[in-house]
Design a protein around this motif. Structure first.
Motif, PDB file in Angstrom:
ATOM      1  N   GLU A 141      41.831  52.888  42.111  1.00 10.47           N
ATOM      2  CA  GLU A 141      42.811  52.183  42.943  1.00 10.47           C
ATOM      3  C   GLU A 141      42.114  51.281  43.954  1.00 10.47           C
ATOM      4  O   GLU A 141      42.563  50.159  44.206  1.00 10.47           O
ATOM      5  N   THR A 142      41.021  51.772  44.518  1.00  9.96           N
ATOM      6  CA  THR A 142      40.257  50.960  45.463  1.00  9.96           C
ATOM      7  C   THR A 142      39.625  49.765  44.765  1.00  9.96           C
ATOM      8  O   THR A 142      39.659  48.638  45.287  1.00  9.96           O
ATOM      9  N   ILE A 143      39.058  49.979  43.577  1.00  6.21           N
ATOM     10  CA  ILE A 143      38.434  48.883  42.830  1.00  6.21           C
ATOM     11  C   ILE A 143      39.472  47.831  42.471  1.00  6.21           C
ATOM     12  O   ILE A 143      39.234  46.621  42.612  1.00  6.21           O
ATOM     13  N   LEU A 144      40.637  48.269  42.030  1.00 10.61           N
ATOM     14  CA  LEU A 144      41.699  47.334  41.667  1.00 10.61           C
ATOM     15  C   LEU A 144      42.175  46.552  42.886  1.00 10.61           C
ATOM     16  O   LEU A 144      42.373  45.326  42.816  1.00 10.61           O
ATOM     17  N   ALA A 145      42.350  47.245  44.011  1.00 10.68           N
ATOM     18  CA  ALA A 145      42.781  46.569  45.235  1.00 10.68           C
ATOM     19  C   ALA A 145      41.748  45.539  45.683  1.00 10.68           C
ATOM     20  O   ALA A 145      42.105  44.425  46.120  1.00 10.68           O
ATOM     21  N   ASN A 146      40.459  45.878  45.576  1.00  8.73           N
ATOM     22  CA  ASN A 146      39.410  44.916  45.940  1.00  8.73           C
ATOM     23  C   ASN A 146      39.419  43.715  45.019  1.00  8.73           C
ATOM     24  O   ASN A 146      39.227  42.567  45.470  1.00  8.73           O
ATOM     25  N   HIS A 147      39.638  43.946  43.723  1.00  9.99           N
ATOM     26  CA  HIS A 147      39.730  42.820  42.790  1.00  9.99           C
ATOM     27  C   HIS A 147      40.871  41.879  43.182  1.00  9.99           C
ATOM     28  O   HIS A 147      40.721  40.652  43.129  1.00  9.99           O
ATOM     29  N   ARG A 148      41.996  42.458  43.542  1.00  5.10           N
ATOM     30  CA  ARG A 148      43.119  41.612  43.928  1.00  5.10           C
ATOM     31  C   ARG A 148      42.779  40.782  45.168  1.00  5.10           C
ATOM     32  O   ARG A 148      43.096  39.590  45.234  1.00  5.10           O
ATOM     33  N   GLU A 149      42.136  41.409  46.149  1.00 10.53           N
ATOM     34  CA  GLU A 149      41.737  40.679  47.346  1.00 10.53           C
ATOM     35  C   GLU A 149      40.713  39.598  47.019  1.00 10.53           C
ATOM     36  O   GLU A 149      40.725  38.511  47.610  1.00 10.53           O
ATOM     37  N   ILE A 150      39.805  39.890  46.100  1.00 13.05           N
ATOM     38  CA  ILE A 150      38.828  38.885  45.659  1.00 13.05           C
ATOM     39  C   ILE A 150      39.549  37.682  45.048  1.00 13.05           C
ATOM     40  O   ILE A 150      39.260  36.520  45.370  1.00 13.05           O
ATOM     41  N   VAL A 151      40.500  37.951  44.181  1.00  9.09           N
ATOM     42  CA  VAL A 151      41.255  36.882  43.527  1.00  9.09           C
ATOM     43  C   VAL A 151      42.037  36.065  44.554  1.00  9.09           C
ATOM     44  O   VAL A 151      42.043  34.824  44.515  1.00  9.09           O
ATOM     45  N   LEU A 152      42.701  36.736  45.480  1.00  8.34           N
ATOM     46  CA  LEU A 152      43.481  36.029  46.490  1.00  8.34           C
ATOM     47  C   LEU A 152      42.594  35.138  47.354  1.00  8.34           C
ATOM     48  O   LEU A 152      42.970  34.004  47.692  1.00  8.34           O
ATOM     49  N   HIS A 153      41.425  35.656  47.711  1.00  7.70           N
ATOM     50  CA  HIS A 153      40.494  34.843  48.506  1.00  7.70           C
ATOM     51  C   HIS A 153      40.038  33.619  47.718  1.00  7.70           C
ATOM     52  O   HIS A 153      40.030  32.498  48.243  1.00  7.70           O
ATOM     53  N   LEU A 154      39.660  33.811  46.463  1.00  5.16           N
ATOM     54  CA  LEU A 154      39.163  32.702  45.656  1.00  5.16           C
ATOM     55  C   LEU A 154      40.246  31.652  45.414  1.00  5.16           C
ATOM     56  O   LEU A 154      39.977  30.452  45.441  1.00  5.16           O
ATOM     57  N   LYS A 155      41.466  32.091  45.196  1.00  6.22           N
ATOM     58  CA  LYS A 155      42.570  31.150  44.995  1.00  6.22           C
ATOM     59  C   LYS A 155      42.797  30.301  46.242  1.00  6.22           C
ATOM     60  O   LYS A 155      43.058  29.091  46.148  1.00  6.22           O
ATOM     61  N   ALA A 156      42.705  30.918  47.407  1.00 11.56           N
ATOM     62  CA  ALA A 156      42.917  30.186  48.654  1.00 11.56           C
ATOM     63  C   ALA A 156      41.762  29.248  48.966  1.00 11.56           C
ATOM     64  O   ALA A 156      41.965  28.113  49.416  1.00 11.56           O
ATOM     65  N   ALA A 157      40.538  29.715  48.724  1.00  9.00           N
ATOM     66  CA  ALA A 157      39.357  28.917  49.064  1.00  9.00           C
ATOM     67  C   ALA A 157      39.064  27.839  48.038  1.00  9.00           C
ATOM     68  O   ALA A 157      38.485  26.802  48.373  1.00  9.00           O
ATOM     69  N   HIS A 158      39.449  28.079  46.786  1.00  8.11           N
ATOM     70  CA  HIS A 158      39.114  27.145  45.702  1.00  8.11           C
ATOM     71  C   HIS A 158      40.357  26.864  44.847  1.00  8.11           C
ATOM     72  O   HIS A 158      40.417  27.251  43.673  1.00  8.11           O
ATOM     73  N   PRO A 159      41.349  26.190  45.410  1.00  4.92           N
ATOM     74  CA  PRO A 159      42.595  25.961  44.663  1.00  4.92           C
ATOM     75  C   PRO A 159      42.410  25.106  43.423  1.00  4.92           C
ATOM     76  O   PRO A 159      43.244  25.146  42.512  1.00  4.92           O
TER      77      PRO A 159
END
Length: 283
Positions: A141-159
């Protein structure tokens, strides 16, 4: 080309800093056919000796150059030692590659340092992270949550970029039962960022498959791309195939060839760039 292979090739590290200190970056890329019979493993070089903090500082410096120069066709490799050691001989010279892999990295560590390359403008960001979390007993659950946060950060920083979440590869523990290698003795397996892998917890490949399915679902929810590599690395018992790995965790030269081949096929189907060096007109 600008940044090509130099940021990835361990043996060119000294040359890189010489160029950075001179405020210029100039590289010569040697083209090596990907279908050669034997592809040498990358040289570990100075990066293997760095502490985690020094490693982060190095990646910050490399990302700073990429941000200043804004090279075209930039592709970022974000992950752990599997990404770190991707042989430059298998990467096309027409793309500029920024390797942001750190040996032993975890999903928490990667999430914390994504900002290092926020100012770059990649076309594609390839993410592979999570096996070290599992080896240290971090919950799925922690790994999945971190992946989601990674994706959200990358989407915002690199649209402008295509974000690709790659599956976690299968694993098999091949260490002798009495083996407790030290970082000085075991140069093939550098010490991780958050503890010694000599004290790994048992990892089930069925758990890895379940986590990968959850990653695929998350990628769909977040409207990013998921690349399932696991089937191509799995033997009849569900483990990482012996001929594709050096130790049950890290990849052999053949393993990297398999990874490169899957990226090439995937790129031809999905991207406007192709890993054989040719440009594609359509995704």
């Amino acid at each position: 080309m600008l940044l090509s292979a130099l940021l990835l090739h361990r043996g060119s590290l000294t040359a890189f800093f010489q160029e950075v200190n001179a405020s210029t970056v100039s590289t010569t890329v040697s083209t090596v056919k990907a279908d050669t019979a034997t592809v040498p493993l990358p040289i570990l070089g100075p990066r293997h000796q760095l502490t985690y903090e020094r490693w982060v500082a190095l990646l910050r410096q490399e990302a700073k150059v990429a941000a200043e120069k804004q090279p075209p066709r930039l592709v970022v490799l974000a992950g752990d030692s599997l990404s770190l050691w991707f042989p430059p001989e298998l990467l096309p010279s027409e793309e500029n590659w920024l390797n942001q892999g750190i040996s032993g990295e975890t999903s928490t560590g990667l999430l914390r340092r994504l900002r290092l390359f926020d100012q770059t403008r990649p076309e594609v960001v390839l993410v592979m992270i999570g096996i070290n979390d599992l080896l240290h007993g971090v919950g799925t659950e922690t790994i999945l949550a971190n992946h989601r946060e990674i994706v959200l950060h990358l989407k915002a920083a690199h649209p402008q970029a295509q974000i690709v979440v790659q599956s976690i590869l299968p694993y098999v523990d091949r260490r002798p039962l009495q083996s407790q290698p030290s970082s000085k003795e075991d140069t093939a397996q550098p010490e991780p960022a958050s503890g010694s892998l000599s004290r790994r917890v048992p990892v089930s490949n069925s758990d890895i498959r379940e986590l990968n399915q959850a990653l695929a679902d998350m990628a769909k929810e977040e409207d990013v791309t998921y690349l399932d590599l696991q089937p191509y690395f799995t033997d009849a018992n569900g483990n990482l195939a012996a001929d594709l790995s050096t130790d049950g965790l890290h990849l052999s030269a053949k393993g990297y060839q398999v990874w490169q081949a899957r990226l090439q096929v995937f790129a031809q189907q999905q991207f406007k760039w192709r890993l054989n060096g040719d440009r594609a007109d359509k995704p």
